[in-house]
Design a protein around this motif. Structure first.
Motif, PDB file in Angstrom:
ATOM      1  N   GLN A  23     -36.832  27.939  29.710  1.00 42.26           N
ATOM      2  CA  GLN A  23     -37.014  29.297  30.239  1.00 42.26           C
ATOM      3  C   GLN A  23     -36.408  30.331  29.283  1.00 42.26           C
ATOM      4  OE1 GLN A  23     -35.101  30.042  34.009  1.00 42.26           O
ATOM      5  NE2 GLN A  23     -36.449  31.754  34.459  1.00 42.26           N
ATOM      6  N   GLN A  24     -35.220  30.073  28.786  1.00 39.61           N
ATOM      7  CA  GLN A  24     -34.573  31.000  27.854  1.00 39.61           C
ATOM      8  C   GLN A  24     -35.379  31.117  26.563  1.00 39.61           C
ATOM      9  OE1 GLN A  24     -30.798  28.898  27.871  1.00 39.61           O
ATOM     10  NE2 GLN A  24     -29.813  30.666  28.822  1.00 39.61           N
ATOM     11  N   THR A  25     -35.905  29.993  26.099  1.00 41.48           N
ATOM     12  CA  THR A  25     -36.720  30.004  24.877  1.00 41.48           C
ATOM     13  C   THR A  25     -37.982  30.818  25.097  1.00 41.48           C
ATOM     14  OG1 THR A  25     -35.854  27.839  24.235  1.00 41.48           O
ATOM     15  CG2 THR A  25     -37.886  28.562  23.159  1.00 41.48           C
ATOM     16  N   GLN A  26     -38.629  30.643  26.244  1.00 36.53           N
ATOM     17  CA  GLN A  26     -39.844  31.396  26.557  1.00 36.53           C
ATOM     18  C   GLN A  26     -39.573  32.898  26.533  1.00 36.53           C
ATOM     19  OE1 GLN A  26     -43.041  30.267  26.982  1.00 36.53           O
ATOM     20  NE2 GLN A  26     -43.578  32.442  26.995  1.00 36.53           N
ATOM     21  N   ILE A  27     -38.481  33.303  27.130  1.00 40.41           N
ATOM     22  CA  ILE A  27     -38.121  34.728  27.158  1.00 40.41           C
ATOM     23  C   ILE A  27     -37.907  35.249  25.744  1.00 40.41           C
ATOM     24  CG2 ILE A  27     -36.314  36.354  27.842  1.00 40.41           C
ATOM     25  CD1 ILE A  27     -36.038  34.586  30.429  1.00 40.41           C
ATOM     26  N   LEU A  28     -37.205  34.480  24.921  1.00 41.22           N
ATOM     27  CA  LEU A  28     -36.949  34.915  23.544  1.00 41.22           C
ATOM     28  C   LEU A  28     -38.239  34.961  22.724  1.00 41.22           C
ATOM     29  CD1 LEU A  28     -33.582  33.099  22.795  1.00 41.22           C
ATOM     30  CD2 LEU A  28     -33.956  35.576  22.989  1.00 41.22           C
ATOM     31  N   LEU A  29     -39.137  34.027  22.941  1.00 44.96           N
ATOM     32  CA  LEU A  29     -40.414  34.051  22.221  1.00 44.96           C
ATOM     33  C   LEU A  29     -41.257  35.257  22.624  1.00 44.96           C
ATOM     34  CD1 LEU A  29     -41.407  30.273  22.276  1.00 44.96           C
ATOM     35  CD2 LEU A  29     -40.393  31.573  20.387  1.00 44.96           C
ATOM     36  N   GLU A  30     -41.240  35.596  23.904  1.00 49.12           N
ATOM     37  CA  GLU A  30     -41.952  36.795  24.357  1.00 49.12           C
ATOM     38  C   GLU A  30     -41.336  38.050  23.748  1.00 49.12           C
ATOM     39  OE1 GLU A  30     -41.837  36.507  28.622  1.00 49.12           O
ATOM     40  OE2 GLU A  30     -43.228  34.796  28.636  1.00 49.12           O
ATOM     41  N   THR A  31     -40.028  38.070  23.666  1.00 42.46           N
ATOM     42  CA  THR A  31     -39.329  39.202  23.041  1.00 42.46           C
ATOM     43  C   THR A  31     -39.696  39.296  21.571  1.00 42.46           C
ATOM     44  OG1 THR A  31     -37.488  38.990  24.589  1.00 42.46           O
ATOM     45  CG2 THR A  31     -37.052  40.179  22.544  1.00 42.46           C
ATOM     46  N   LEU A  32     -39.716  38.158  20.893  1.00 35.44           N
ATOM     47  CA  LEU A  32     -40.077  38.136  19.472  1.00 35.44           C
ATOM     48  C   LEU A  32     -41.482  38.681  19.256  1.00 35.44           C
ATOM     49  CD1 LEU A  32     -39.531  37.343  16.525  1.00 35.44           C
ATOM     50  CD2 LEU A  32     -40.325  35.036  17.105  1.00 35.44           C
ATOM     51  N   GLU A  33     -42.433  38.236  20.065  1.00 38.89           N
ATOM     52  CA  GLU A  33     -43.801  38.734  19.928  1.00 38.89           C
ATOM     53  C   GLU A  33     -43.850  40.249  20.123  1.00 38.89           C
ATOM     54  OE1 GLU A  33     -48.197  38.543  21.993  1.00 38.89           O
ATOM     55  OE2 GLU A  33     -46.915  36.775  22.149  1.00 38.89           O
ATOM     56  N   GLN A  34     -43.184  40.738  21.149  1.00 39.01           N
ATOM     57  CA  GLN A  34     -43.187  42.180  21.405  1.00 39.01           C
ATOM     58  C   GLN A  34     -42.558  42.944  20.240  1.00 39.01           C
ATOM     59  OE1 GLN A  34     -44.792  43.835  23.791  1.00 39.01           O
ATOM     60  NE2 GLN A  34     -44.195  45.640  22.661  1.00 39.01           N
ATOM     61  N   GLN A  35     -41.483  42.425  19.694  1.00 40.70           N
ATOM     62  CA  GLN A  35     -40.829  43.100  18.575  1.00 40.70           C
ATOM     63  C   GLN A  35     -41.690  43.081  17.320  1.00 40.70           C
ATOM     64  OE1 GLN A  35     -37.171  40.889  18.675  1.00 40.70           O
ATOM     65  NE2 GLN A  35     -36.118  42.509  19.799  1.00 40.70           N
ATOM     66  N   LEU A  56     -44.813  30.752  16.585  1.00 34.05           N
ATOM     67  CA  LEU A  56     -45.019  31.076  18.001  1.00 34.05           C
ATOM     68  C   LEU A  56     -45.998  30.114  18.690  1.00 34.05           C
ATOM     69  CD1 LEU A  56     -44.939  34.980  17.992  1.00 34.05           C
ATOM     70  CD2 LEU A  56     -43.305  33.445  19.094  1.00 34.05           C
ATOM     71  N   PRO A  57     -47.171  29.840  18.117  1.00 37.99           N
ATOM     72  CA  PRO A  57     -48.085  28.905  18.794  1.00 37.99           C
ATOM     73  C   PRO A  57     -47.499  27.496  18.957  1.00 37.99           C
ATOM     74  CG  PRO A  57     -49.292  30.171  17.166  1.00 37.99           C
ATOM     75  CD  PRO A  57     -47.825  30.479  16.963  1.00 37.99           C
ATOM     76  N   LYS A  58     -46.801  27.002  17.938  1.00 37.21           N
ATOM     77  CA  LYS A  58     -46.218  25.661  18.055  1.00 37.21           C
ATOM     78  C   LYS A  58     -45.135  25.628  19.127  1.00 37.21           C
ATOM     79  CE  LYS A  58     -47.264  23.695  13.580  1.00 37.21           C
ATOM     80  NZ  LYS A  58     -46.774  23.053  12.365  1.00 37.21           N
ATOM     81  N   MET A  59     -44.323  26.648  19.174  1.00 31.49           N
ATOM     82  CA  MET A  59     -43.270  26.693  20.186  1.00 31.49           C
ATOM     83  C   MET A  59     -43.879  26.825  21.582  1.00 31.49           C
ATOM     84  SD  MET A  59     -40.349  26.204  18.797  1.00 31.49           S
ATOM     85  CE  MET A  59     -39.292  26.719  20.131  1.00 31.49           C
ATOM     86  N   GLN A  60     -44.905  27.639  21.720  1.00 30.82           N
ATOM     87  CA  GLN A  60     -45.567  27.793  23.028  1.00 30.82           C
ATOM     88  C   GLN A  60     -46.171  26.459  23.480  1.00 30.82           C
ATOM     89  OE1 GLN A  60     -45.219  30.183  25.013  1.00 30.82           O
ATOM     90  NE2 GLN A  60     -44.745  31.970  23.805  1.00 30.82           N
ATOM     91  N   GLN A  61     -46.727  25.721  22.545  1.00 32.77           N
ATOM     92  CA  GLN A  61     -47.300  24.413  22.871  1.00 32.77           C
ATOM     93  C   GLN A  61     -46.214  23.450  23.350  1.00 32.77           C
ATOM     94  OE1 GLN A  61     -49.065  22.334  19.550  1.00 32.77           O
ATOM     95  NE2 GLN A  61     -50.317  21.075  20.902  1.00 32.77           N
ATOM     96  N   LEU A  62     -45.074  23.429  22.659  1.00 32.27           N
ATOM     97  CA  LEU A  62     -43.963  22.571  23.076  1.00 32.27           C
ATOM     98  C   LEU A  62     -43.482  22.942  24.471  1.00 32.27           C
ATOM     99  CD1 LEU A  62     -41.850  22.414  19.784  1.00 32.27           C
ATOM    100  CD2 LEU A  62     -43.370  20.646  20.705  1.00 32.27           C
ATOM    101  N   LEU A  63     -43.374  24.235  24.738  1.00 32.84           N
ATOM    102  CA  LEU A  63     -42.928  24.682  26.052  1.00 32.84           C
ATOM    103  C   LEU A  63     -43.935  24.310  27.138  1.00 32.84           C
ATOM    104  CD1 LEU A  63     -41.520  28.209  25.144  1.00 32.84           C
ATOM    105  CD2 LEU A  63     -40.193  26.181  25.759  1.00 32.84           C
ATOM    106  N   ALA A  64     -45.199  24.549  26.875  1.00 32.75           N
ATOM    107  CA  ALA A  64     -46.241  24.283  27.869  1.00 32.75           C
ATOM    108  C   ALA A  64     -46.294  22.807  28.245  1.00 32.75           C
ATOM    109  CB  ALA A  64     -47.597  24.746  27.355  1.00 32.75           C
TER     110      ALA A  64
END
Length: 105
Positions: A4-16, A55-63
């Motif tokens: 969950q924390q990683t997902q939030i940080l990845l979303e923040t990274l994309e927005q930034q 980002l895509p690789k991390m999203q895949q790992l999370l999903a």
């Protein structure tokens, strides 16, 4: 919790990346995406690597709830590349948080 924390940080990274105008609408070529060099530095910019590979690789790992990388160090590359660009410091800060979170698992 780490997921969950990683997902939030990845979303923040994309927005930034978007806010800092580092987001691209043009996808790199298949050859560029196939690079085996660290951060694909031989075929694309660091921000493109973040957007199209990290980002895509991390999203895949999370999903898929797969193990997340440990002891990563992405922020030093950003610090080296963007030291002269204060507007990009929020991106660097988020990468530092990602590094710290995943390295403490």
């Amino acid at each position: 919790m780490v997921y969950q924390q990683t997902q939030i940080l990845l979303e923040t990274l994309e927005q930034q990346l978007r806010t800092s105008q580092l987001w691209s609408e043009l996808q790199p070529s298949v050859d560029a995406l196939a690079s085996t060099a660290p951060f694909a530095c031989d075929t694309m910019s660091f921000e493109n690597w973040l957007q199209f590979i990290f980002l895509p690789k991390m999203q895949q790992l999370l999903a898929q709830q797969l193990p997340l990388p440990q002891k990563i160090a992405i922020a030093p590359m950003a610090q080296q590349l963007w030291a002269e660009f204060p507007a990009r410091y929020p991106v660097i800060n988020t990468l530092e948080k990602i590094d710290a979170l995943l390295s403490q698992q």
